[in-house]
Design a protein around this motif. Structure first.
Motif, PDB file in Angstrom:
ATOM      1  N   GLN A  32      42.518  44.133  40.795  1.00  0.00           N
ATOM      2  CA  GLN A  32      41.481  45.060  40.364  1.00  0.00           C
ATOM      3  C   GLN A  32      41.318  46.202  41.370  1.00  0.00           C
ATOM      4  OE1 GLN A  32      38.513  42.033  39.947  1.00  0.00           O
ATOM      5  NE2 GLN A  32      38.948  41.258  41.991  1.00  0.00           N
ATOM      6  N   MET A  53      29.188  45.013  41.581  1.00  0.00           N
ATOM      7  CA  MET A  53      29.228  43.567  41.795  1.00  0.00           C
ATOM      8  C   MET A  53      28.023  43.088  42.588  1.00  0.00           C
ATOM      9  SD  MET A  53      31.840  42.285  40.334  1.00  0.00           S
ATOM     10  CE  MET A  53      32.020  43.498  39.041  1.00  0.00           C
ATOM     11  N   HIS A  63      22.126  35.828  44.038  1.00  0.00           N
ATOM     12  CA  HIS A  63      22.738  34.728  44.793  1.00  0.00           C
ATOM     13  C   HIS A  63      21.806  33.541  44.956  1.00  0.00           C
ATOM     14  CE1 HIS A  63      25.631  38.025  46.163  1.00  0.00           C
ATOM     15  NE2 HIS A  63      26.263  37.241  45.326  1.00  0.00           N
ATOM     16  N   GLY A  84      34.976  32.243  41.754  1.00  0.00           N
ATOM     17  CA  GLY A  84      34.681  33.673  41.894  1.00  0.00           C
ATOM     18  C   GLY A  84      33.848  33.863  43.157  1.00  0.00           C
ATOM     19  N   ASP A  87      32.440  37.595  47.507  1.00  0.00           N
ATOM     20  CA  ASP A  87      31.576  38.263  48.484  1.00  0.00           C
ATOM     21  C   ASP A  87      30.869  37.257  49.390  1.00  0.00           C
ATOM     22  OD1 ASP A  87      28.912  37.555  47.094  1.00  0.00           O
ATOM     23  OD2 ASP A  87      30.057  38.543  45.525  1.00  0.00           O
ATOM     24  N   GLU A 107      38.414  31.871  44.842  1.00  0.00           N
ATOM     25  CA  GLU A 107      38.382  33.297  44.478  1.00  0.00           C
ATOM     26  C   GLU A 107      39.823  33.750  44.200  1.00  0.00           C
ATOM     27  OE1 GLU A 107      36.198  36.236  44.207  1.00  0.00           O
ATOM     28  OE2 GLU A 107      38.199  37.016  43.749  1.00  0.00           O
ATOM     29  N   ILE A 108      40.010  34.430  43.083  1.00  0.00           N
ATOM     30  CA  ILE A 108      41.379  34.832  42.710  1.00  0.00           C
ATOM     31  C   ILE A 108      41.911  35.942  43.611  1.00  0.00           C
ATOM     32  CG2 ILE A 108      40.820  36.629  40.972  1.00  0.00           C
ATOM     33  CD1 ILE A 108      42.917  35.199  39.138  1.00  0.00           C
ATOM     34  N   VAL A 112      38.876  40.641  48.014  1.00  0.00           N
ATOM     35  CA  VAL A 112      37.412  40.668  47.867  1.00  0.00           C
ATOM     36  C   VAL A 112      36.777  39.943  49.059  1.00  0.00           C
ATOM     37  CG1 VAL A 112      35.421  39.950  46.468  1.00  0.00           C
ATOM     38  CG2 VAL A 112      37.493  40.793  45.333  1.00  0.00           C
ATOM     39  N   ASP A 138      43.439  31.110  40.980  1.00  0.00           N
ATOM     40  CA  ASP A 138      42.704  31.258  39.731  1.00  0.00           C
ATOM     41  C   ASP A 138      41.818  30.022  39.532  1.00  0.00           C
ATOM     42  OD1 ASP A 138      41.880  31.503  37.087  1.00  0.00           O
ATOM     43  OD2 ASP A 138      43.738  32.502  36.492  1.00  0.00           O
ATOM     44  N   GLY A 139      40.534  30.258  39.336  1.00  0.00           N
ATOM     45  CA  GLY A 139      39.594  29.150  39.137  1.00  0.00           C
ATOM     46  C   GLY A 139      39.917  28.315  37.915  1.00  0.00           C
ATOM     47  N   ASP A 156      30.460  32.163  39.508  1.00  0.00           N
ATOM     48  CA  ASP A 156      29.967  33.489  39.928  1.00  0.00           C
ATOM     49  C   ASP A 156      31.087  34.471  39.620  1.00  0.00           C
ATOM     50  OD1 ASP A 156      28.995  35.720  41.189  1.00  0.00           O
ATOM     51  OD2 ASP A 156      28.944  34.841  43.199  1.00  0.00           O
ATOM     52  N   SER A 157      31.219  34.786  38.330  1.00  0.00           N
ATOM     53  CA  SER A 157      32.411  35.511  37.881  1.00  0.00           C
ATOM     54  C   SER A 157      32.095  36.966  37.566  1.00  0.00           C
ATOM     55  CB  SER A 157      32.959  34.862  36.616  1.00  0.00           C
ATOM     56  OG  SER A 157      32.118  35.158  35.531  1.00  0.00           O
ATOM     57  N   THR A 158      33.159  37.762  37.498  1.00  0.00           N
ATOM     58  CA  THR A 158      33.026  39.115  36.966  1.00  0.00           C
ATOM     59  C   THR A 158      32.715  39.014  35.470  1.00  0.00           C
ATOM     60  OG1 THR A 158      35.436  39.006  37.100  1.00  0.00           O
ATOM     61  CG2 THR A 158      34.380  40.531  38.553  1.00  0.00           C
ATOM     62  N   ASP A 159      32.462  40.164  34.854  1.00  0.00           N
ATOM     63  CA  ASP A 159      32.182  40.206  33.428  1.00  0.00           C
ATOM     64  C   ASP A 159      33.427  39.726  32.660  1.00  0.00           C
ATOM     65  OD1 ASP A 159      29.570  41.660  33.848  1.00  0.00           O
ATOM     66  OD2 ASP A 159      30.954  43.049  34.789  1.00  0.00           O
ATOM     67  N   PRO A 163      40.820  39.138  34.720  1.00  0.00           N
ATOM     68  CA  PRO A 163      41.077  37.739  35.112  1.00  0.00           C
ATOM     69  C   PRO A 163      39.921  36.792  34.808  1.00  0.00           C
ATOM     70  CG  PRO A 163      40.716  39.118  37.058  1.00  0.00           C
ATOM     71  CD  PRO A 163      40.785  40.041  35.876  1.00  0.00           C
TER      72      PRO A 163
END
Ligand code: AAT
Length: 277
Positions: A32, A53, A63, A84, A87, A107-108, A112, A138-139, A156-159, A163
Motif C-alpha cells: 500500500q 489510519m 485503541h 493488522g 501501528d 501485520e501483513i 507499517v 497475512d492474518g 484491527d484491520s484496514t477498511d 489485503p
C-alpha cells in the motif's frame, strides 16, 4: 502555501480533509501507499492508501475501545492476538492489562510497524515489550494455522479493500473461532453504521452463526467517516453486558471506563435495525 490531505473514495460521495503542516515520510510499500504527516489539528497522522489510519489526538478512543471491552469481559485473558494494527496502538492497550502474558501481532506490512516505531513512538512504543511477539504475514493465513490457542482475537484491520478484504469474510471468521480457546472472545472493527448498511449486517450474521453471544458496540472517533464507529464482538461464553466490572483490574485509560463499557452496547434505533436486517 497550504497543503491538505484528503480521504476520498472509501465512502462514495464523502471526502475528509485535514490541513498538513509537514510531510515526514511517503513510500509505496509492497502492499500500500504509506504516509506520515504532521497536522495542526490532529498532530502526527498515519495514512494508508490515502485513508486516515490513526493520529496522535484521537487514537486513544479506537485503541482503548477495540481492546479493553473484550479484555474486561474475559475473566482471565492471558494470550491475545491482534490481526493488522501495525501501528501498535492496540498492543499498547493490551499489555496494560496485568493478566496478559503474551500479545501477538500479525501485520501483513512490515513497513507499517517500522515507520510507526520511527515516527509515532507514543503509539508504537509497546511493540518492543518482551510480552509482545510480532509476525509479518497475512492474518488470514496465520489464523488457519493456530487452533484453540488465544483468549482474545482483535481484528484491527484496514477498511474492506485490498489485503483486508478477506478479514471481513466467513472463512476467516471460522478460522478465528477455531483459533480461540473454548471461552474465547473475538472483536473486529466494523466501520461506520452511517455508511456500511451492507457490511455491518453481513458481519453480524457471520458472527452470530458461530458465537452464542454476538454484540455490536460503538465509540466516537472524529477522524473516521461518520465519526460514529462500530465494533463487532463474538463471545463463546462471557456476556460483555453481564460482567461484574468491579472485579476487574484497573489501569489508566482516557476513554474507556466501566460506564463506557456498558453504555457502548446501548444502540440507537437505526443501528438496532441495521444489525437485525
Ligand atoms: N490501529 C488503527 C490502524 C489501522 S491499520 C490496519 C492494518 O491492517 C494496516 O497496517 C494493514 O497493513 C493491516 N492489514 C490489512 N490487511 C491485513 C491482513 N490480511 N493481514 C494482516 N494485516 C493486515 C486500522 C484503521 C481503520 C481505518 C478505518 N477507516
Amino acid at each position: 502555501m497550504e497543503l491538505w490531505y484528503t480521504e476520498r473514495g472509501i465512502v462514495p460521495g464523502l471526502a475528509l480533509s485535514v490541513e498538513v503542516s509537514k510531510v515526514l515520510h511517503e513510500e509505496q510499500t509492497e502492499f500500500q501507499h504509506l504516509a506520515i504527516v504532521d497536522t495542526p489539528l490532529y498532530g502526527r497522522m498515519l495514512w494508508l492508501d490515502n485513508i486516515i489510519m490513526t493520529n496522535i489526538k484521537d487514537e486513544f478512543v479506537y485503541h482503548e475501545m477495540i481492546s479493553h471491552v473484550a479484555l474486561n469481559t474475559h475473566p482471565n485473558p492471558k494470550k491475545v492476538l491482534v490481526i493488522g494494527g501495525g501501528d501498535g496502538g492496540a498492543i499498547r492497550e493490551i499489555i496494560k492489562h496485568p493478566g496478559v502474558e503474551k500479545a501477538v501481532l500479525v501485520e501483513i506490512d512490515r513497513r507499517v510497524v517500522e515507520t510507526s516505531k520511527e515516527y509515532l513512538p507514543e503509539i508504537a512504543g509497546a511493540l518492543d515489550d518482551p510480552k509482545v511477539e510480532v509476525h509479518y504475514e497475512d492474518g488470514i493465513k496465520f489464523v488457519k494455522e493456530h487452533k484453540n490457542e488465544f483468549d482474545i482475537i482483535i481484528v484491527d484491520s484496514t477498511d474492506p479493500i485490498g489485503p483486508a478484504v478477506g478479514l471481513f469474510e466467513g472463512d476467516f471468521y471460522r478460522n478465528c473461532y477455531e483459533a480461540l480457546k473454548e471461552d474465547g472472545i473475538f472483536v473486529a472493527q466494523t466501520e461506520s453504521p452511517y455508511y456500511n448498511e451492507e457490511l455491518i449486517p453481513k458481519v453480524q450474521k457471520d458472527i452470530r452463526s458461530l458465537y452464542p453471544i454476538t454484540k455490536l458496540y460503538l465509540a466516537f472517533i472524529p477522524t473516521y467517516p461518520g465519526g460514529c464507529w462500530s465494533f463487532t464482538m463474538g463471545s463463546k461464553k462471557y456476556d460483555p453486558e453481564a460482567v461484574d466490572l468491579s472485579t476487574r483490574p484497573s489501569y489508566p485509560t482516557r476513554y474507556y471506563n466501566h460506564g463506557i463499557h456498558k453504555a457502548a452496547f446501548v444502540l440507537p434505533n437505526f443501528v438496532c435495525e441495521l444489525i437485525n436486517k
